[in-house]
Scaffold this motif. Structure first.
Motif, PDB file in Angstrom:
ATOM      1  N   VAL A   3      11.950  33.800  69.293  1.00 14.50           N
ATOM      2  CA  VAL A   3      10.578  33.344  69.072  1.00 14.50           C
ATOM      3  C   VAL A   3      10.608  32.288  67.962  1.00 14.50           C
ATOM      4  CG1 VAL A   3       8.317  34.037  68.162  1.00 14.50           C
ATOM      5  CG2 VAL A   3       9.456  35.435  69.897  1.00 14.50           C
ATOM      6  N   THR A   4      10.296  31.073  68.350  1.00 11.72           N
ATOM      7  CA  THR A   4      10.346  29.955  67.399  1.00 11.72           C
ATOM      8  C   THR A   4       8.915  29.497  67.194  1.00 11.72           C
ATOM      9  OG1 THR A   4      12.394  29.341  68.442  1.00 11.72           O
ATOM     10  CG2 THR A   4      11.400  27.697  67.028  1.00 11.72           C
ATOM     11  N   ARG A   5       8.419  29.571  65.975  1.00  8.47           N
ATOM     12  CA  ARG A   5       7.000  29.244  65.766  1.00  8.47           C
ATOM     13  C   ARG A   5       6.775  28.836  64.319  1.00  8.47           C
ATOM     14  NH1 ARG A   5       5.061  35.632  66.188  1.00  8.47           N
ATOM     15  NH2 ARG A   5       6.197  36.252  64.309  1.00  8.47           N
ATOM     16  N   THR A  20      -5.490  40.276  70.740  1.00 13.29           N
ATOM     17  CA  THR A  20      -5.337  39.316  69.652  1.00 13.29           C
ATOM     18  C   THR A  20      -3.964  38.672  69.801  1.00 13.29           C
ATOM     19  OG1 THR A  20      -4.436  41.106  68.330  1.00 13.29           O
ATOM     20  CG2 THR A  20      -6.772  40.554  67.997  1.00 13.29           C
ATOM     21  N   TYR A  21      -3.716  37.620  69.022  1.00 10.48           N
ATOM     22  CA  TYR A  21      -2.427  36.938  69.071  1.00 10.48           C
ATOM     23  C   TYR A  21      -1.270  37.936  68.916  1.00 10.48           C
ATOM     24  CZ  TYR A  21       1.752  34.572  67.644  1.00 10.48           C
ATOM     25  OH  TYR A  21       3.061  34.190  67.576  1.00 10.48           O
ATOM     26  N   HIS A  22      -1.400  38.826  67.913  1.00 13.18           N
ATOM     27  CA  HIS A  22      -0.293  39.741  67.585  1.00 13.18           C
ATOM     28  C   HIS A  22       0.129  40.572  68.802  1.00 13.18           C
ATOM     29  CE1 HIS A  22      -1.192  38.643  63.509  1.00 13.18           C
ATOM     30  NE2 HIS A  22      -2.411  39.151  63.607  1.00 13.18           N
ATOM     31  N   GLU A  74       3.378  30.047  59.500  1.00 15.13           N
ATOM     32  CA  GLU A  74       2.166  30.783  59.130  1.00 15.13           C
ATOM     33  C   GLU A  74       2.232  32.209  59.683  1.00 15.13           C
ATOM     34  OE1 GLU A  74       2.335  28.290  61.297  1.00 15.13           O
ATOM     35  OE2 GLU A  74       0.821  28.413  62.880  1.00 15.13           O
ATOM     36  N   TRP A  75       3.177  32.444  60.588  1.00 14.40           N
ATOM     37  CA  TRP A  75       3.306  33.780  61.183  1.00 14.40           C
ATOM     38  C   TRP A  75       4.352  34.655  60.491  1.00 14.40           C
ATOM     39  CZ3 TRP A  75      -0.749  34.647  63.842  1.00 14.40           C
ATOM     40  CH2 TRP A  75      -1.347  33.635  64.601  1.00 14.40           C
ATOM     41  N   VAL A  76       5.054  34.108  59.489  1.00 16.20           N
ATOM     42  CA  VAL A  76       6.133  34.885  58.855  1.00 16.20           C
ATOM     43  C   VAL A  76       5.618  36.209  58.320  1.00 16.20           C
ATOM     44  CG1 VAL A  76       7.648  34.988  56.845  1.00 16.20           C
ATOM     45  CG2 VAL A  76       7.637  32.970  58.253  1.00 16.20           C
ATOM     46  N   VAL A 103       0.413  29.471  77.863  1.00 13.00           N
ATOM     47  CA  VAL A 103      -0.865  28.987  77.338  1.00 13.00           C
ATOM     48  C   VAL A 103      -1.570  30.133  76.632  1.00 13.00           C
ATOM     49  CG1 VAL A 103      -3.043  27.911  77.931  1.00 13.00           C
ATOM     50  CG2 VAL A 103      -0.995  27.377  79.241  1.00 13.00           C
ATOM     51  N   GLU A 104      -1.779  29.968  75.339  1.00 15.59           N
ATOM     52  CA  GLU A 104      -2.370  31.048  74.545  1.00 15.59           C
ATOM     53  C   GLU A 104      -3.861  30.802  74.384  1.00 15.59           C
ATOM     54  OE1 GLU A 104       0.235  32.282  71.317  1.00 15.59           O
ATOM     55  OE2 GLU A 104       1.408  33.033  73.005  1.00 15.59           O
ATOM     56  N   ASP A 105      -4.600  31.302  75.348  1.00 13.40           N
ATOM     57  CA  ASP A 105      -6.040  31.025  75.385  1.00 13.40           C
ATOM     58  C   ASP A 105      -6.873  32.280  75.180  1.00 13.40           C
ATOM     59  OD1 ASP A 105      -5.426  32.272  77.739  1.00 13.40           O
ATOM     60  OD2 ASP A 105      -6.731  31.041  78.980  1.00 13.40           O
ATOM     61  N   THR A 108      13.501  30.736  75.228  1.00 14.83           N
ATOM     62  CA  THR A 108      12.527  30.307  74.219  1.00 14.83           C
ATOM     63  C   THR A 108      11.255  29.856  74.914  1.00 14.83           C
ATOM     64  OG1 THR A 108      13.204  28.001  74.274  1.00 14.83           O
ATOM     65  CG2 THR A 108      14.383  29.419  72.740  1.00 14.83           C
ATOM     66  N   ARG A 109      10.244  29.676  74.147  1.00 12.67           N
ATOM     67  CA  ARG A 109       8.984  29.204  74.728  1.00 12.67           C
ATOM     68  C   ARG A 109       8.207  28.407  73.705  1.00 12.67           C
ATOM     69  NH1 ARG A 109       6.522  31.102  70.987  1.00 12.67           N
ATOM     70  NH2 ARG A 109       5.959  33.241  70.605  1.00 12.67           N
ATOM     71  N   VAL A 110       7.316  27.575  74.226  1.00  9.78           N
ATOM     72  CA  VAL A 110       6.341  26.937  73.367  1.00  9.78           C
ATOM     73  C   VAL A 110       5.008  27.494  73.848  1.00  9.78           C
ATOM     74  CG1 VAL A 110       6.140  24.839  74.776  1.00  9.78           C
ATOM     75  CG2 VAL A 110       5.575  24.749  72.374  1.00  9.78           C
ATOM     76  N   ALA A 111       4.143  27.822  72.892  1.00  8.57           N
ATOM     77  CA  ALA A 111       2.955  28.599  73.268  1.00  8.57           C
ATOM     78  C   ALA A 111       1.692  28.038  72.634  1.00  8.57           C
ATOM     79  CB  ALA A 111       3.170  30.055  72.849  1.00  8.57           C
ATOM     80  N   PRO A 112       1.328  26.829  72.990  1.00  6.18           N
ATOM     81  CA  PRO A 112       0.145  26.234  72.369  1.00  6.18           C
ATOM     82  C   PRO A 112      -1.167  26.834  72.866  1.00  6.18           C
ATOM     83  CG  PRO A 112       1.091  24.712  73.963  1.00  6.18           C
ATOM     84  CD  PRO A 112       1.966  25.926  73.951  1.00  6.18           C
ATOM     85  N   SER A 113      -2.181  26.653  72.058  1.00 10.27           N
ATOM     86  CA  SER A 113      -3.522  27.065  72.469  1.00 10.27           C
ATOM     87  C   SER A 113      -4.251  25.837  73.010  1.00 10.27           C
ATOM     88  CB  SER A 113      -4.287  27.627  71.268  1.00 10.27           C
ATOM     89  OG  SER A 113      -3.578  28.732  70.758  1.00 10.27           O
ATOM     90  N   PRO A 114      -5.011  26.007  74.087  1.00  9.43           N
ATOM     91  CA  PRO A 114      -5.676  24.842  74.699  1.00  9.43           C
ATOM     92  C   PRO A 114      -6.931  24.412  73.949  1.00  9.43           C
ATOM     93  CG  PRO A 114      -6.090  26.809  75.993  1.00  9.43           C
ATOM     94  CD  PRO A 114      -5.243  27.243  74.837  1.00  9.43           C
TER      95      PRO A 114
HETATM   96  N1  GLU Z   1      -0.537  30.056  69.971  1.00  6.65           N
HETATM   97  C1  GLU Z   1       0.202  30.242  68.747  1.00  6.65           C
HETATM   98  C2  GLU Z   1      -0.129  29.135  67.795  1.00  6.65           C
HETATM   99  O1  GLU Z   1      -0.623  28.122  68.245  1.00  6.65           O
HETATM  100  C3  GLU Z   1       1.668  30.183  69.065  1.00  6.65           C
HETATM  101  C4  GLU Z   1       2.527  30.848  68.080  1.00  6.65           C
HETATM  102  C5  GLU Z   1       3.789  31.269  68.811  1.00  6.65           C
HETATM  103  O2  GLU Z   1       4.537  30.367  69.223  1.00  6.65           O
HETATM  104  O3  GLU Z   1       4.000  32.450  68.972  1.00  6.65           O
HETATM  105  O4  GLU Z   1       0.062  29.266  66.613  1.00  6.65           O
END
Ligand code: GLU
Length: 549
Positions: A249-251, A232-234, A254-256, A72-74, A36-42
């Motif tokens: 993928v746990t998020r 892009t994010y996708h 809003e991405w459903v 890191v989703e930058d 798993t991962r956590v993927a925040p944007s800075p």
């Molecule tokens: N960077 C995405 C967000 O902040 C992460 C979503 C994901 O975990 O895939 O919404």
């Protein structure tokens, strides 16, 4: 797409997909291990929901013997803020959420699937974009923002679904010559995915939290590579979660609605899609209605709020676990001494698929329990650490009075038994200490009298004087209380609570009103922990001085 077009789009050499695959081999993990991962944007903002997500992902991965990493989703470079990376790493670290791979406070990578910062993976994304172009599964789009605006307005006016699809996907039908001409003229472009989906058909998505969902197929030719050459994010999601071997993928949910597109991308790239678990955003109640915790309106949406107030880290973790799985409370009752991280977290037991309610009453009651289990010295150290950052004068006072403050914090602290449960957060402690420092005790005589209403000044004075005359700190608590009883009886206050309840009019009050006089005069408050212990700590001189007003 002709090689000439492709080499105009990507003039620089790129690795081939095969080379990339070789660099990122499949993970060799035991059966059932989750990645798993956590993927925040800075963005410089650490949402409390990121802690929720991080904890959930970390627990699920590590409890299965798998891997948890930080990415890191930058790719949105406009939103990037200095120091944001450090904030993310420090936040997770502070709560004991340890990534096996990712970036450290300096932004340096650790782990074999590096780089973990998306902007450093440009070549990788471009290699796959190139491959899709070669296969005719993607195309350059030269529509300017104004063209898209006009298109959207037409769609709105004519009442059709908005988006770049079907006949509205103008650049989809450009000929190779037209594309060449545009590229040679230096026209800005993005790359779009050529969707083969049919919006009238539905696909079943298995979501580990929300269950089976029937969602329309995606028919929009979404942008996969922006004008700045970043994905892009996708697209980054598909490429990274494939290469980094994410199994779950746990998020946020809003991405459903994008899952059909994401699955399309995985298929187009020839990969197996991961499992998805979408959680709803944390909610709060306002005027009886539930709404999403808002970054703009709710200070508690930011993790830094909890740092400033001094909520113990363990309390927030326990509270988050409680939000994740409602069974946490029972587990905690049955395992009072276990580490919160031993609680088994499960996707299919996630409480409130519709959004967990962030409730301060519950957080506070958990926090009180957490603090009650700490020793006085541990509380002291935690408060000092907090104050050193958020309340410097208080930190100085604490540092100069270590033993004294620990003694104060030890009042009614009986670890393992019934302990005082009045401290929620470190910010509260300063006001709890006021009556132990003469310069902080500012309660006026009028305020004290107001707390003691309707007792007369004469009664107050008599009680204070008589107690002062007999008070001896070496005496034990029973003897101490014996004095209070004697004074009560002498002045018409009931010592037999039953008799007092049956006929209150026959008394001036009860023995507890006498004790209250002493409490208010000595501490300036009508509620404190054990008064006998407080007097012991203050010392006989100070007690007597405060009683003679
Ligand atoms: N960077 C995405 C967000 O902040 C992460 C979503 C994901 O975990 O895939 O919404």
């Amino acid at each position: 797409m002709t090689p000439e077009i492709i080499s105009l789009i990507f003039p620089n050499p790129l690795p081939t997909p095969a080379e990339i695959e070789a660099r990122y081999p499949r993970r060799n993990l035991p059966e059932g291990a989750k990645v798993t991962r956590v993927a925040p944007s800075p963005t410089g903002f650490m949402h409390v929901g990121t802690l929720y997500a991080g904890l959930l992902c970390e627990r699920v991965a590590h409890q299965s013997g798998g891997v948890f990493y930080l990415r890191v989703e930058d790719t949105d470079q406009k939103r990037k803020v200095d120091g944001a990376m450090e904030l993310i790493v420090k936040s997770l670290d502070r709560y004991g959420i340890r990534a096996d791979e990712g970036v450290d406070v300096n932004g340096d990578d650790f782990g074999s699937y590096a780089p973990y910062t998306q902007s450093a993976r440009r070549d990788i994304y471009q290699a796959y974009v190139k491959s899709l172009l070669e296969q005719g599964l993607a195309y350059p789009c030269f529509c300017a923002a104004e063209d898209l605006d006009i298109m959207r307005k037409i769609q709105e006016k004519t009442g059709v679904r908005p988006g770049y699809y079907g006949k509205y996907a103008k650049c989809r039908s450009l000929t190779d010559d037209q594309i060449l001409e545009n590229l040679k003229a230096g026209k800005p472009f993005v790359i779009r995915f050529k969707s083969s989906g049919d919006n009238n058909k539905r696909m079943i998505i298995k979501d580990l939290i929300k269950g089976d969902l029937a969602l329309p197929e995606n028919d929009i030719d979404v942008v996969i590579m922006k004008g700045d050459g970043l994905p892009t994010y996708h697209f980054a999601h598909a490429v990274d979660d494939h290469l980094m071997g994410t199994t779950h993928v746990t998020r946020g949910d809003e991405w459903v609605s994008s899952v059909p597109l994401h699955i399309q991308l995985f298929v187009a790239l020839g990969w197996k899609a991961p499992k998805y678990a979408h959680f709803a955003p944390l909610q709060k109640t306002e005027n009886g209605n539930k709404r999403k915790l808002s970054k703009r309106h709710d200070p508690e949406a930011s993790l830094t709020y909890f740092w400033e107030k001094g909520y113990p880290e363990v309390a927030l973790i326990e509270y988050m676990l409680n939000l994740i799985n409602a069974s946490f409370e029972d587990w905690r009752r049955n395992n009072p001494d276990k580490n919160a991280f031993d609680f088994p977290v499960n996707f299919n037991k996630i409480s409130n698929a519709a959004g967990a309610l962030f409730d301060f009453v519950k957080l506070h009651s958990i926090s009180k329990e957490v603090v009650a289990k700490m020793t006085a010295a541990e509380v002291y150290e935690a408060v000092l650490k907090w104050a050193s950052e958020y309340n410097k004068p208080f930190a100085e006072r604490l540092a100069a009075n270590r033993e004294y403050v620990i003694r104060i914090l030890n009042v009614e602290r009986h670890i393992g038994k019934k302990s005082r449960k009045d401290i929620v957060k470190w910010e509260d402690v300063e006001s709890d200490l006021t009556y132990f420092f003469d310069d902080l005790l500012t309660t006026t005589l009028e305020e004290k009298q107001a707390l003691l209403k309707p007792l007369s000044e004469n009664d107050i004075r008599l009680i204070a004087d008589e107690f002062s005359a007999v008070y001896h700190p070496a005496e034990d608590k029973d003897t101490w209380f014996g004095h209070i009883k004697t004074i009560a009886e002498k002045h018409g206050f009931a010592t037999d609570m039953k008799a007092f309840k049956e006929n209150p009019a026959a008394f001036k009050g009860s023995v507890s009103d006498v004790a209250k006089v002493l409490r208010v005069l000595v501490t300036g408050r009508d509620k404190t922990p054990d008064l006998y212990e407080i007097m012991q700590i203050l010392g006989v001189d100070r007690v007597k001085a405060r009683l003679s007003f």
